[in-house]
Scaffold this motif. Structure first.
Motif, PDB file in Angstrom:
ATOM      1  N   TRP A  78      11.464  -5.349   1.261  1.00  0.00           N
ATOM      2  CA  TRP A  78      12.130  -4.373   1.766  1.00  0.00           C
ATOM      3  C   TRP A  78      10.937  -3.150   2.303  1.00  0.00           C
ATOM      4  O   TRP A  78      10.225  -2.957   1.168  1.00  0.00           O
ATOM      5  N   ASN A  79      10.962  -2.682   3.215  1.00  0.00           N
ATOM      6  CA  ASN A  79      10.015  -1.455   3.458  1.00  0.00           C
ATOM      7  C   ASN A  79      10.933  -0.300   3.633  1.00  0.00           C
ATOM      8  O   ASN A  79      11.757  -0.065   4.498  1.00  0.00           O
ATOM      9  N   PRO A  80      11.128   0.345   2.489  1.00  0.00           N
ATOM     10  CA  PRO A  80      12.281   1.739   2.162  1.00  0.00           C
ATOM     11  C   PRO A  80      11.744   2.672   3.183  1.00  0.00           C
ATOM     12  O   PRO A  80      10.501   2.784   3.189  1.00  0.00           O
ATOM     13  N   PRO A  81      12.585   3.463   3.782  1.00  0.00           N
ATOM     14  CA  PRO A  81      12.273   4.610   4.657  1.00  0.00           C
ATOM     15  C   PRO A  81      11.797   5.953   4.058  1.00  0.00           C
ATOM     16  O   PRO A  81      11.054   6.605   4.662  1.00  0.00           O
ATOM     17  N   TYR A 118       3.283   3.558  -2.303  1.00  0.00           N
ATOM     18  CA  TYR A 118       3.851   3.822  -0.922  1.00  0.00           C
ATOM     19  C   TYR A 118       3.001   3.945   0.239  1.00  0.00           C
ATOM     20  O   TYR A 118       1.986   4.883  -0.083  1.00  0.00           O
ATOM     21  N   HIS A 119       3.120   3.328   1.239  1.00  0.00           N
ATOM     22  CA  HIS A 119       2.203   3.492   2.540  1.00  0.00           C
ATOM     23  C   HIS A 119       3.220   4.142   3.382  1.00  0.00           C
ATOM     24  O   HIS A 119       4.175   3.586   4.230  1.00  0.00           O
ATOM     25  N   GLU A 120       2.922   5.272   3.870  1.00  0.00           N
ATOM     26  CA  GLU A 120       3.769   6.244   4.749  1.00  0.00           C
ATOM     27  C   GLU A 120       3.885   5.727   6.088  1.00  0.00           C
ATOM     28  O   GLU A 120       5.191   5.475   6.551  1.00  0.00           O
ATOM     29  N   GLY A 154      -4.071   4.969   3.268  1.00  0.00           N
ATOM     30  CA  GLY A 154      -2.538   5.146   3.419  1.00  0.00           C
ATOM     31  C   GLY A 154      -1.772   5.052   2.301  1.00  0.00           C
ATOM     32  O   GLY A 154      -0.721   5.534   2.514  1.00  0.00           O
ATOM     33  N   TYR A 155      -2.016   4.328   1.466  1.00  0.00           N
ATOM     34  CA  TYR A 155      -1.313   4.153   0.141  1.00  0.00           C
ATOM     35  C   TYR A 155      -1.515   5.384  -0.778  1.00  0.00           C
ATOM     36  O   TYR A 155      -2.665   5.907  -0.891  1.00  0.00           O
ATOM     37  N   ASN A 205       5.551   0.441   3.340  1.00  0.00           N
ATOM     38  CA  ASN A 205       5.353  -0.543   2.456  1.00  0.00           C
ATOM     39  C   ASN A 205       5.424  -0.067   1.217  1.00  0.00           C
ATOM     40  O   ASN A 205       5.011   1.010   0.511  1.00  0.00           O
ATOM     41  N   CYS A 206       6.275  -0.636   0.223  1.00  0.00           N
ATOM     42  CA  CYS A 206       6.568  -0.029  -1.113  1.00  0.00           C
ATOM     43  C   CYS A 206       6.065  -1.383  -1.993  1.00  0.00           C
ATOM     44  O   CYS A 206       6.914  -2.432  -2.038  1.00  0.00           O
ATOM     45  N   HIS A 207       5.002  -1.005  -2.715  1.00  0.00           N
ATOM     46  CA  HIS A 207       4.347  -2.112  -3.552  1.00  0.00           C
ATOM     47  C   HIS A 207       4.466  -1.714  -4.910  1.00  0.00           C
ATOM     48  O   HIS A 207       4.284  -0.592  -5.616  1.00  0.00           O
ATOM     49  N   LEU A 208       5.418  -2.715  -5.931  1.00  0.00           N
ATOM     50  CA  LEU A 208       5.675  -2.258  -7.314  1.00  0.00           C
ATOM     51  C   LEU A 208       4.656  -2.988  -8.130  1.00  0.00           C
ATOM     52  O   LEU A 208       4.519  -3.924  -7.925  1.00  0.00           O
ATOM     53  N   ALA A 209       4.595  -2.260  -9.580  1.00  0.00           N
ATOM     54  CA  ALA A 209       3.646  -3.123 -10.441  1.00  0.00           C
ATOM     55  C   ALA A 209       4.111  -2.600 -11.650  1.00  0.00           C
ATOM     56  O   ALA A 209       4.546  -1.685 -12.183  1.00  0.00           O
ATOM     57  N   GLN A 210       3.472  -3.570 -12.502  1.00  0.00           N
ATOM     58  CA  GLN A 210       3.957  -3.332 -14.099  1.00  0.00           C
ATOM     59  C   GLN A 210       2.742  -2.478 -14.721  1.00  0.00           C
ATOM     60  O   GLN A 210       2.834  -1.991 -15.719  1.00  0.00           O
ATOM     61  N   GLY A 211       1.547  -2.436 -13.899  1.00  0.00           N
ATOM     62  CA  GLY A 211       0.421  -1.899 -14.518  1.00  0.00           C
ATOM     63  C   GLY A 211      -0.614  -1.352 -13.647  1.00  0.00           C
ATOM     64  O   GLY A 211      -0.430  -1.572 -12.283  1.00  0.00           O
TER      65      GLY A 211
END
Length: 188
Positions: free
Chosen positions: A27-30, A54-56, A75-76, A60-66
């Protein structure tokens, strides 16, 4: 909450793309706030998301554990979840649950009169006016009449009168009294 961890790039330790709220992938959240919301609820292989990038322009929403593996990418912006504050201890509920008190309020402004009697002193002598509602409860928990245990008690705060009863179908109106039912007896 969250804090800005690093600009112009994303965290990549154990990373994944955010999921739609229904659980489907990529998902690319708004908004940044929606990306934060995904980090607060998602995990990968049992490890929770702790960083989100997050890339405005592309959402694009990139999640990570570390975030020891930080990748430069224009852009991120990379963010770290704020540590959850230690919750304050919960105050005791008011009123406390029936099980904790040992009784529930049955009826106000009156007393139960089915097979009723006045409470006894702890030594067994008749007609004790206990100093508190809890003492009246205590008498109901141990007293019985003609082999039938006390199931209801009524207490008059002003006079300390403690009226014990086996039932409460015969309820008598009387200002100042409140009638209670033993908690162990509240399952109807």
């Amino acid at each position: 909450g969250y804090t800005l961890k690093e600009s112009s790039g994303f965290c990549h330790d154990g990373a994944w793309d955010s999921h739609h709220p229904d659980g489907s992938a990529n998902w690319n959240p708004p908004s940044l706030e929606d990306c934060l919301g995904r980090c607060q609820v998602e995990s990968k292989n049992g490890s929770p998301c702790r960083f989100f990038s997050y890339h405005e322009a592309s959402n694009n929403c990139h999640l990570a554990q570390g975030c020891t593996d930080f990748r430069q990418y224009a852009g991120y912006n990379a963010y770290q979840l704020a540590s959850a504050p230690t919750p304050a201890p919960m105050p005791e509920p008011t009123p406390a649950p029936a099980a904790a008190l040992g009784y529930t309020l049955k009826e106000s402004s009156g007393f139960c009169h089915d097979g009723a009697w006045d409470s006894h002193h702890p030594d067994g002598s008749a007609n004790w006016n206990p100093p508190s509602l809890e003492d009246c409860l205590g008498r109901c928990q141990v007293e019985s009449k003609n082999g039938s245990p006390c199931r209801f008690f009524s207490y008059h705060e002003a006079s300390n009168n403690c009226h014990l009863a086996q039932g409460c179908t015969d309820f008598r109106q009387f200002a100042g009294y409140n009638a209670y039912q033993l908690a162990s007896d509240t399952v109807e």
